[in-house]
Structure formats: structure tokens, C-alpha cells
Write a protein that holds these residues in place. Structure first.
Motif, PDB file in Angstrom:
ATOM      1  N   SER A  30       0.818  -1.209   0.000  1.00 33.74           N
ATOM      2  CA  SER A  30       0.000   0.000   0.000  1.00 33.74           C
ATOM      3  C   SER A  30       0.853   1.261   0.000  1.00 33.74           C
ATOM      4  O   SER A  30       0.404   2.319  -0.426  1.00 33.74           O
ATOM      5  N   VAL A  31       2.103   1.141   0.484  1.00 28.95           N
ATOM      6  CA  VAL A  31       3.034   2.273   0.523  1.00 28.95           C
ATOM      7  C   VAL A  31       4.080   2.073  -0.578  1.00 28.95           C
ATOM      8  O   VAL A  31       4.836   1.094  -0.543  1.00 28.95           O
ATOM      9  N   PRO A  32       4.150   2.967  -1.573  1.00 27.61           N
ATOM     10  CA  PRO A  32       5.064   2.757  -2.696  1.00 27.61           C
ATOM     11  C   PRO A  32       6.524   2.566  -2.291  1.00 27.61           C
ATOM     12  O   PRO A  32       7.251   1.803  -2.934  1.00 27.61           O
ATOM     13  N   GLY A  87      -4.043  -7.618  -4.549  1.00 27.79           N
ATOM     14  CA  GLY A  87      -5.423  -7.186  -4.409  1.00 27.79           C
ATOM     15  C   GLY A  87      -6.058  -6.846  -5.738  1.00 27.79           C
ATOM     16  O   GLY A  87      -5.420  -6.875  -6.804  1.00 27.79           O
ATOM     17  N   ALA A  88      -7.346  -6.474  -5.675  1.00 27.66           N
ATOM     18  CA  ALA A  88      -8.100  -6.174  -6.901  1.00 27.66           C
ATOM     19  C   ALA A  88      -7.492  -5.017  -7.675  1.00 27.66           C
ATOM     20  O   ALA A  88      -7.546  -4.991  -8.913  1.00 27.66           O
ATOM     21  N   GLY A  89      -6.889  -4.059  -6.977  1.00 25.36           N
ATOM     22  CA  GLY A  89      -6.284  -2.923  -7.655  1.00 25.36           C
ATOM     23  C   GLY A  89      -4.878  -3.178  -8.146  1.00 25.36           C
ATOM     24  O   GLY A  89      -4.233  -2.264  -8.686  1.00 25.36           O
ATOM     25  N   ARG A 112      -0.191  -5.301 -12.145  1.00 22.69           N
ATOM     26  CA  ARG A 112       1.140  -5.606 -11.627  1.00 22.69           C
ATOM     27  C   ARG A 112       1.342  -7.107 -11.473  1.00 22.69           C
ATOM     28  O   ARG A 112       2.390  -7.647 -11.845  1.00 22.69           O
ATOM     29  N   THR A 113       0.355  -7.805 -10.928  1.00 21.68           N
ATOM     30  CA  THR A 113       0.532  -9.255 -10.750  1.00 21.68           C
ATOM     31  C   THR A 113       0.600  -9.970 -12.090  1.00 21.68           C
ATOM     32  O   THR A 113       1.361 -10.935 -12.237  1.00 21.68           O
ATOM     33  N   ALA A 114      -0.168  -9.505 -13.081  1.00 21.51           N
ATOM     34  CA  ALA A 114      -0.111 -10.124 -14.408  1.00 21.51           C
ATOM     35  C   ALA A 114       1.272  -9.937 -15.029  1.00 21.51           C
ATOM     36  O   ALA A 114       1.829 -10.864 -15.634  1.00 21.51           O
ATOM     37  N   GLU A 115       1.836  -8.738 -14.879  1.00 23.48           N
ATOM     38  CA  GLU A 115       3.184  -8.483 -15.402  1.00 23.48           C
ATOM     39  C   GLU A 115       4.206  -9.367 -14.716  1.00 23.48           C
ATOM     40  O   GLU A 115       5.088  -9.943 -15.370  1.00 23.48           O
ATOM     41  N   VAL A 116       4.114  -9.494 -13.406  1.00 21.23           N
ATOM     42  CA  VAL A 116       5.098 -10.260 -12.646  1.00 21.23           C
ATOM     43  C   VAL A 116       4.966 -11.750 -12.932  1.00 21.23           C
ATOM     44  O   VAL A 116       5.966 -12.462 -13.098  1.00 21.23           O
ATOM     45  N   ALA A 117       3.737 -12.253 -13.006  1.00 22.65           N
ATOM     46  CA  ALA A 117       3.529 -13.686 -13.236  1.00 22.65           C
ATOM     47  C   ALA A 117       3.956 -14.103 -14.633  1.00 22.65           C
ATOM     48  O   ALA A 117       4.534 -15.181 -14.815  1.00 22.65           O
ATOM     49  N   GLY A 118       3.667 -13.243 -15.633  1.00 23.49           N
ATOM     50  CA  GLY A 118       4.004 -13.594 -17.008  1.00 23.49           C
ATOM     51  C   GLY A 118       3.376 -14.915 -17.402  1.00 23.49           C
ATOM     52  O   GLY A 118       2.238 -15.226 -17.025  1.00 23.49           O
ATOM     53  N   ASP A 119       4.132 -15.723 -18.143  1.00 26.32           N
ATOM     54  CA  ASP A 119       3.631 -17.012 -18.605  1.00 26.32           C
ATOM     55  C   ASP A 119       4.082 -18.171 -17.726  1.00 26.32           C
ATOM     56  O   ASP A 119       3.682 -19.317 -17.962  1.00 26.32           O
TER      57      ASP A 119
END
Length: 331
Positions: A184-186, A214-216, A220-227
Motif C-alpha cells: 500500500s506504501v510505494p 489485491g483487486a487494484g 502488476r501481478t499479471a506483469e510479474v507472473a508472465g507465462d
């Protein structure tokens, strides 16, 4: 219910108050937990809590509401209706318990205890002084004991939550490591690029990686997870996230709420710890953990929300290889 515990700030703060809540509940029975909206999900997961009272206090964090008479009168009336006799006000080392103590006194709470460096007048019956650099868990337990509520025999004093749901429908079967890239804190986030490198390295070494957020945080999670990793971004509420973390061999995350949730379900943590707050006070408690990050960086103890140093060196100095070696050590 005869006792109230107040912890008004964030999710992780409320989790770290859990052992003190259990100590109070051991003496008085299930407690009223007064918390803010950010801490509410954690409050509903804690053993020893009988009733959760949510209030967004003006002094509890950034972006809170204005202090207005109507709002204060409303929370005073809500607390008074519960006929609570004693209260424990828990705060971080840099916060004052006295505004909350005043509200509780106005609501008729007769016995109050808190850590307070400021003179409390008649607002507190027990004015405790925390030990320098005490971890938040230990500081809360110390003030609870000063108020006559020691931990019961057999309680190890670690953060705990109610048993989480089985998460295998989300994670699939077999061992895995969780990487939680958000915060939550950058200033407490490892960069997405570093997270991607860590996922690739761990999967290449044969680890199955689950990425949470989280939902927001779905982008970021899609970028990190990749394929190569399983992306659970936006697919878990707090209880489901607890289940995912409980099933992991290790959790990689910053100094943020999920680090404390991982500790509360007994999972080792690779802690990407930005020193904007002290690791002595805020490191994962009661589980094996590896602390990564330059704890002597110029941002140390500033409580900055945005990194004040160009390039975020305290965390960007941590490499994917560092994280991989830490995971291997914990596993």
C-alpha cells in the motif's frame, strides 16, 4: 463484553495486536476490537474478538476524515452502548494514545491502559513506557501485561488468525512459493522488473510460483507472473489470501500486511524490507525469515510513503539471485 482493545490503523498493525488481544480475552472474555476500515479485515480474523467496531479516526493515518463534533459524538455513543468497563489502547511508538483515550473516557470506559510518553492526566489509569526498539508484538503484550492481562500459559505470543479456508482450488496441488509484489506504501515495493526476474529464476530452478495481489494490483501481478507463474491477482480476499499463504513453502513480500499474515499462518518469509520503518519493530514475527534490503539507506526511519532517494537503492540493491538464495535457505 467487558473489555475493548483499540488499534486504529492498518491491516498489518491489527494482526500484530493479535497476541495482546488474546491476552485481554483470556482475562475478560471475547473483546470488542475498535479498529479502522483498513484494519477491519484483519480484526475479523483474530482469535479472542467477539465484536468488531469500525471507526475511521481522524488521527489514525493519512487521508482520514476531518475532526468534527458529530463524528466524535457518534463513536462515543456507539462505544457507550456496549457498556465496556476497561480498555487497552494500542499504538505504534510514534503515535499518541491520548485522543483515543479521551473518546473512550467520554464513552464511560472506566479503566484505561496504554503506552504514553506524554503526560496523560486522568485519561489513563495505567501509563506504560515501552522498551526502546521493542517489536510491535512485544510492545503490545507488555502494555497488556501492565494492565493485568498477561498471556495465558501455553500461548507462545505469536500472531495468529482463525483457521483459513483450504486454498487448493486456487493454487492447485503440489508445493509452491508465493511472491506478493504489491504494498500500500510505494516506498516499500520491490520493482516489477526485479519481481519478474525473481519469478523467472525460481521457476527455472523448478519452483512453482504463485503471485498474489489485491483487486487494484491486477496489472502488476499479471506483469510479474508472465507465462511462468500462477496469477491470483484480485482473486483472494483476506481469508483466502491467508489460505494461499498457509499452503506456501515460503512467501516473498515487502514490509506490508501480507508479510504479517504469512507469519500469522506460520509460513517463513523472505522480507524485502524498506527501512523507512525499523525492522526491529516491524519484521515478520515468530517465523523463520530472511531480511533483505539496505537497512542503513538514507531513507531509514523516515516513515516516507514515497521513496525520497533517487533509484530506490534500499530495495533495488536486492537482486533476484538474493531472493532465490533466501527462498532456498527457508525451504
Amino acid at each position: 463484553m467487558s473489555a475493548l482493545v483499540a488499534r486504529l490503523d492498518s491491516f498489518g498493525d491489527v494482526l500484530l495486536a493479535g497476541p495482546a488481544v488474546r491476552a485481554v480475552a483470556a482475562r475478560h472474555g471475547p473483546v470488542v476490537l475498535l479498529c479502522g476500515p483498513r484494519g477491519e479485515p484483519a480484526a475479523r480474523m483474530l482469535p479472542g474478538v467477539g465484536h468488531v467496531l469500525v471507526w475511521d479516526a481522524p488521527w489514525a493515518g493519512p487521508g482520514g476524515p476531518r475532526t468534527e463534533r458529530a463524528g466524535i459524538e457518534e463513536i462515543v455513543a456507539r462505544i457507550a452502548a456496549l457498556e465496556v468497563r476497561s480498555g487497552l489502547v494500542l499504538t505504534s511508538y510514534h503515535q499518541s494514545p491520548l485522543p483515543t483515550a479521551l473518546v473512550l473516557r467520554m464513552a464511560g470506559v472506566r479503566q484505561l491502559a496504554a503506552d504514553s510518553e506524554d503526560f496523560p492526566g486522568t485519561l489513563l489509569d495505567v501509563r506504560h513506557h515501552r522498551a526502546p526498539s521493542a517489536h510491535e508484538v512485544e510492545a503490545a503484550l507488555a502494555v497488556a501485561e501492565a494492565a493485568g492481562c498477561p498471556l495465558p500459559a501455553g500461548d507462545d505470543g505469536r500472531p495468529r488468525v482463525l483457521p483459513p479456508p483450504d486454498a487448493r482450488e486456487l493454487t492447485g496441488s503440489g508445493p509452491y512459493v508465493v511472491l506478493h509484489p504489491g504494498a500500500s506504501v510505494p516506498a516499500r515495493r520491490w520493482s516489477a522488473a526485479r519481481c519478474v526476474e525473481a519469478v523467472r529464476l525460481m521457476t527455472a530452478a523448478g519452483h512453482r510460483v504463485v503471485v498474489t495481489g489485491g483487486a487494484g494490483e491486477r496489472a502488476r501481478t499479471a506483469e510479474v507472473a508472465g507465462d511462468s507463474a500462477l496469477d491470483l491477482g484480485g482473486r483472494t480476499g483476506p481469508a483466502e489470501l491467508a489460505g494461499v499463504l498457509a499452503g506456501a513453502g515460503a512467501v516473498v513480500t515487502g514490509n506490508t500486511g501480507p508479510a504479517h499474515l504469512a507469519a500469522a499462518v506460520g509460513t517463513p518469509v523472505v522480507s524485502l524490507f524498506s527501512p523507512v520503518v525499523s525492522a526491529e519493530r516491524w519484521a515478520p514475527y515468530g517465523v523463520p525469515h530472511v531480511l533483505l534490503g539496505d537497512q542503513r539507506a538514507p531513507c531509514a526511519d523516515t516513515r516516507a510513503r514515497e521513496c525520497p532517494v533517487r533509484g530506490h537503492p534500499c530495495l533495488e540493491s536486492v537482486t533476484a539471485e538474493d531472493v532465490y538464495r533466501a527462498v532456498e535457505k527457508l525451504l
